[in-house]
Design a protein around this motif. Structure first.
Motif, PDB file in Angstrom:
ATOM      1  N   SER A  21       0.651  -1.112   0.024  1.00 58.20           N
ATOM      2  CA  SER A  21       0.066  -0.007  -0.010  1.00 58.20           C
ATOM      3  C   SER A  21       0.825   1.271   0.048  1.00 58.20           C
ATOM      4  CB  SER A  21      -0.895  -0.140   1.316  1.00 58.20           C
ATOM      5  OG  SER A  21      -0.147   0.209   2.356  1.00 58.20           O
ATOM      6  N   ALA A  22       2.064   1.098   0.169  1.00 53.59           N
ATOM      7  CA  ALA A  22       2.973   2.203   0.136  1.00 53.59           C
ATOM      8  C   ALA A  22       3.058   3.092  -1.038  1.00 53.59           C
ATOM      9  CB  ALA A  22       4.467   2.018   0.405  1.00 53.59           C
ATOM     10  N   GLY A  23       2.765   4.261  -1.077  1.00 53.90           N
ATOM     11  CA  GLY A  23       2.477   5.395  -2.106  1.00 53.90           C
ATOM     12  C   GLY A  23       1.127   5.291  -2.669  1.00 53.90           C
ATOM     13  N   THR A  24      -0.053   4.595  -1.938  1.00 60.55           N
ATOM     14  CA  THR A  24      -1.308   4.636  -2.323  1.00 60.55           C
ATOM     15  C   THR A  24      -2.014   5.156  -1.222  1.00 60.55           C
ATOM     16  OG1 THR A  24      -1.844   2.620  -1.535  1.00 60.55           O
ATOM     17  CG2 THR A  24      -0.776   2.766  -4.034  1.00 60.55           C
ATOM     18  N   GLY A  25      -3.383   5.910  -1.302  1.00 58.20           N
ATOM     19  CA  GLY A  25      -3.978   6.431  -0.250  1.00 58.20           C
ATOM     20  C   GLY A  25      -3.309   7.289   0.642  1.00 58.20           C
ATOM     21  N   THR A  26      -3.763   7.578   1.912  1.00 57.89           N
ATOM     22  CA  THR A  26      -2.644   8.209   2.843  1.00 57.89           C
ATOM     23  C   THR A  26      -2.157   7.243   3.982  1.00 57.89           C
ATOM     24  OG1 THR A  26      -4.479   8.332   4.590  1.00 57.89           O
ATOM     25  CG2 THR A  26      -4.555   9.905   2.667  1.00 57.89           C
TER      26      THR A  26
ATOM     27  N   SER B 249       7.437  -0.939  10.659  1.00 55.65           N
ATOM     28  CA  SER B 249       8.960  -0.288  10.550  1.00 55.65           C
ATOM     29  C   SER B 249       9.038  -0.377   8.797  1.00 55.65           C
ATOM     30  CB  SER B 249       9.978  -1.048  10.964  1.00 55.65           C
ATOM     31  OG  SER B 249      11.261  -0.359  10.907  1.00 55.65           O
ATOM     32  N   ALA B 250       8.942  -1.601   8.287  1.00 52.87           N
ATOM     33  CA  ALA B 250       9.253  -1.661   6.886  1.00 52.87           C
ATOM     34  C   ALA B 250       8.395  -0.635   5.995  1.00 52.87           C
ATOM     35  CB  ALA B 250       8.949  -3.066   6.379  1.00 52.87           C
ATOM     36  N   TYR B 251       7.249  -0.600   6.306  1.00 52.57           N
ATOM     37  CA  TYR B 251       6.070   0.350   5.437  1.00 52.57           C
ATOM     38  C   TYR B 251       6.537   1.799   5.908  1.00 52.57           C
ATOM     39  CZ  TYR B 251       2.283   3.074   4.484  1.00 52.57           C
ATOM     40  OH  TYR B 251       1.386   4.105   4.184  1.00 52.57           O
ATOM     41  N   LEU B 252       6.908   2.125   6.935  1.00 51.58           N
ATOM     42  CA  LEU B 252       7.338   3.652   7.035  1.00 51.58           C
ATOM     43  C   LEU B 252       8.467   3.974   6.398  1.00 51.58           C
ATOM     44  CD1 LEU B 252       6.412   4.109  11.000  1.00 51.58           C
ATOM     45  CD2 LEU B 252       5.525   5.219   9.140  1.00 51.58           C
ATOM     46  N   THR B 253       9.373   2.864   6.503  1.00 52.37           N
ATOM     47  CA  THR B 253      10.757   3.093   5.512  1.00 52.37           C
ATOM     48  C   THR B 253      10.481   3.412   4.210  1.00 52.37           C
ATOM     49  OG1 THR B 253      11.986   1.792   7.176  1.00 52.37           O
ATOM     50  CG2 THR B 253      13.001   1.990   4.915  1.00 52.37           C
TER      51      THR B 253
ATOM     52  N   ARG C  34       6.912  10.433   1.114  1.00 50.34           N
ATOM     53  CA  ARG C  34       5.735  10.808   1.903  1.00 50.34           C
ATOM     54  C   ARG C  34       5.949  10.998   3.377  1.00 50.34           C
ATOM     55  NH1 ARG C  34       0.512   8.446  -0.507  1.00 50.34           N
ATOM     56  NH2 ARG C  34       0.697   6.771   1.162  1.00 50.34           N
ATOM     57  N   ILE C  35       7.201  10.424   3.561  1.00 51.17           N
ATOM     58  CA  ILE C  35       7.247  10.554   5.226  1.00 51.17           C
ATOM     59  C   ILE C  35       8.880  11.418   4.941  1.00 51.17           C
ATOM     60  CG2 ILE C  35       8.267   9.509   7.501  1.00 51.17           C
ATOM     61  CD1 ILE C  35       5.672   8.746   7.050  1.00 51.17           C
ATOM     62  N   ALA C  36       8.837  12.450   6.033  1.00 60.28           N
ATOM     63  CA  ALA C  36      10.149  13.129   5.999  1.00 60.28           C
ATOM     64  C   ALA C  36      11.309  12.319   6.266  1.00 60.28           C
ATOM     65  CB  ALA C  36       9.897  14.070   7.356  1.00 60.28           C
ATOM     66  N   ALA C  37      12.308  12.847   5.389  1.00 57.63           N
ATOM     67  CA  ALA C  37      13.619  12.050   5.415  1.00 57.63           C
ATOM     68  C   ALA C  37      14.239  11.876   6.761  1.00 57.63           C
ATOM     69  CB  ALA C  37      14.531  12.817   4.239  1.00 57.63           C
ATOM     70  N   ASP C  38      14.026  12.971   7.630  1.00 56.30           N
ATOM     71  CA  ASP C  38      14.873  12.732   8.840  1.00 56.30           C
ATOM     72  C   ASP C  38      13.921  12.482  10.012  1.00 56.30           C
ATOM     73  OD1 ASP C  38      12.929  14.897   8.998  1.00 56.30           O
ATOM     74  OD2 ASP C  38      14.178  16.308  10.187  1.00 56.30           O
ATOM     75  N   ALA C  39      12.892  11.512   9.446  1.00 60.01           N
ATOM     76  CA  ALA C  39      11.804  11.182  10.369  1.00 60.01           C
ATOM     77  C   ALA C  39      12.565   9.862  11.112  1.00 60.01           C
ATOM     78  CB  ALA C  39      10.420  10.520   9.736  1.00 60.01           C
ATOM     79  N   ASP C  40      12.189   9.781  12.590  1.00 60.42           N
ATOM     80  CA  ASP C  40      12.750   8.844  13.180  1.00 60.42           C
ATOM     81  C   ASP C  40      11.870   7.367  13.141  1.00 60.42           C
ATOM     82  OD1 ASP C  40      13.675   7.037  15.293  1.00 60.42           O
ATOM     83  OD2 ASP C  40      13.930   8.425  16.805  1.00 60.42           O
ATOM     84  N   ILE C  41      12.212   6.514  12.262  1.00 65.48           N
ATOM     85  CA  ILE C  41      11.360   5.466  11.935  1.00 65.48           C
ATOM     86  C   ILE C  41      10.986   4.535  13.348  1.00 65.48           C
ATOM     87  CG2 ILE C  41      11.114   3.448  10.567  1.00 65.48           C
ATOM     88  CD1 ILE C  41      10.429   5.925   9.045  1.00 65.48           C
ATOM     89  N   ASP C  42      12.059   4.388  14.040  1.00 65.36           N
ATOM     90  CA  ASP C  42      12.136   3.532  15.091  1.00 65.36           C
ATOM     91  C   ASP C  42      11.252   4.172  16.051  1.00 65.36           C
ATOM     92  OD1 ASP C  42      14.053   1.570  13.875  1.00 65.36           O
ATOM     93  OD2 ASP C  42      15.805   2.462  14.930  1.00 65.36           O
ATOM     94  N   SER C  43      11.235   5.218  16.400  1.00 62.44           N
ATOM     95  CA  SER C  43      10.203   5.799  17.469  1.00 62.44           C
ATOM     96  C   SER C  43       8.699   5.947  16.801  1.00 62.44           C
ATOM     97  CB  SER C  43      10.875   7.520  17.744  1.00 62.44           C
ATOM     98  OG  SER C  43      12.026   7.408  18.400  1.00 62.44           O
TER      99      SER C  43
END
Length: 197
Positions: free
Chosen positions: A78-83, A137-141, A148-157
């Motif tokens: 679903s990455a890149g689709t919907g919100t 985690s894989a989805y957010l990455t 669609r997620i900020a480059a500096d976003a803390d994926i782990d948190s």
């Protein structure tokens, strides 16, 4: 004289019986006798397929955790689709369905089961929660790589907040699971600073 009925796929039928007992009676009600009674078979059937009840429970947990892989794949697709928020909301509702949520306290309160799961899955973590964490985690990455997620976003948190918060929402199922809107509010609050318009 044998009791019960012949089981075609005894392992899966015993797993399904265990799920029904777990949902109805909770971890304390899940005994080998309760499982075999629910499956309509002799107690020896369980011990023919598993060395003991904790081996049965470990295989049950690992089998059900592996089923989450399909849901994790759907989330990644679903990455890149919907919100981002809608995708995560749907995923948490699915990942924290009735069976996964019922299995978590079973793992938490059975020392021997946790020990067996640690041997089967080196690296620790509670099966089910570990799968949910990996999927989110894989989805957010993936979404970060798509911009669609900020480059500096803390994926782990972000992942820990979503999985931990999601588990807390679903853990108390009385009078029932949270609404999708309640899950959506949690997800939106967690990711709003990281999502790119």
């Amino acid at each position: 004289m044998p009791t019960g009925v012949h089981l075609r796929d005894a392992r899966q039928q015993l797993f399904e019986a265990a799920e029904r007992v777990l949902l109805r009676a909770g971890p304390n009600g899940l005994t080998s006798r309760a499982v075999t009674d629910e499956a309509g078979c002799a107690k020896g059937v369980l011990h023919r397929h598993f060395s003991d009840f904790d081996a049965f429970l470990a295989d049950l947990v690992l089998d059900r955790a592996a089923r989450l892989d399909r849901q994790a794949d759907a989330l990644r697709e679903s990455a890149g689709t919907g919100t981002v928020a809608d995708n995560l909301t749907s995923a948490l509702v699915t990942l924290f369905g009735p069976i996964p949520v019922a299995v978590i306290p079973l793992i938490t309160f059975r020392d021997e089961l946790r020990a067996r799961l640690r041997k089967a899955r080196p690296g620790g973590g509670i099966a089910i929660l570990a799968e949910a964490t990996s999927a989110v985690s894989a989805y957010l990455t993936d979404e970060r790589e798509l911009g669609r997620i900020a480059a500096d976003a803390d994926i782990d948190s972000l992942t820990l907040s979503l999985v931990g918060g999601g588990h807390l929402l679903f853990a108390d199922r009385d009078p029932g699971p949270p609404t999708e809107a309640a899950v959506g509010r949690l997800v939106t609050a967690v990711v709003q600073g990281a999502v790119r318009p």
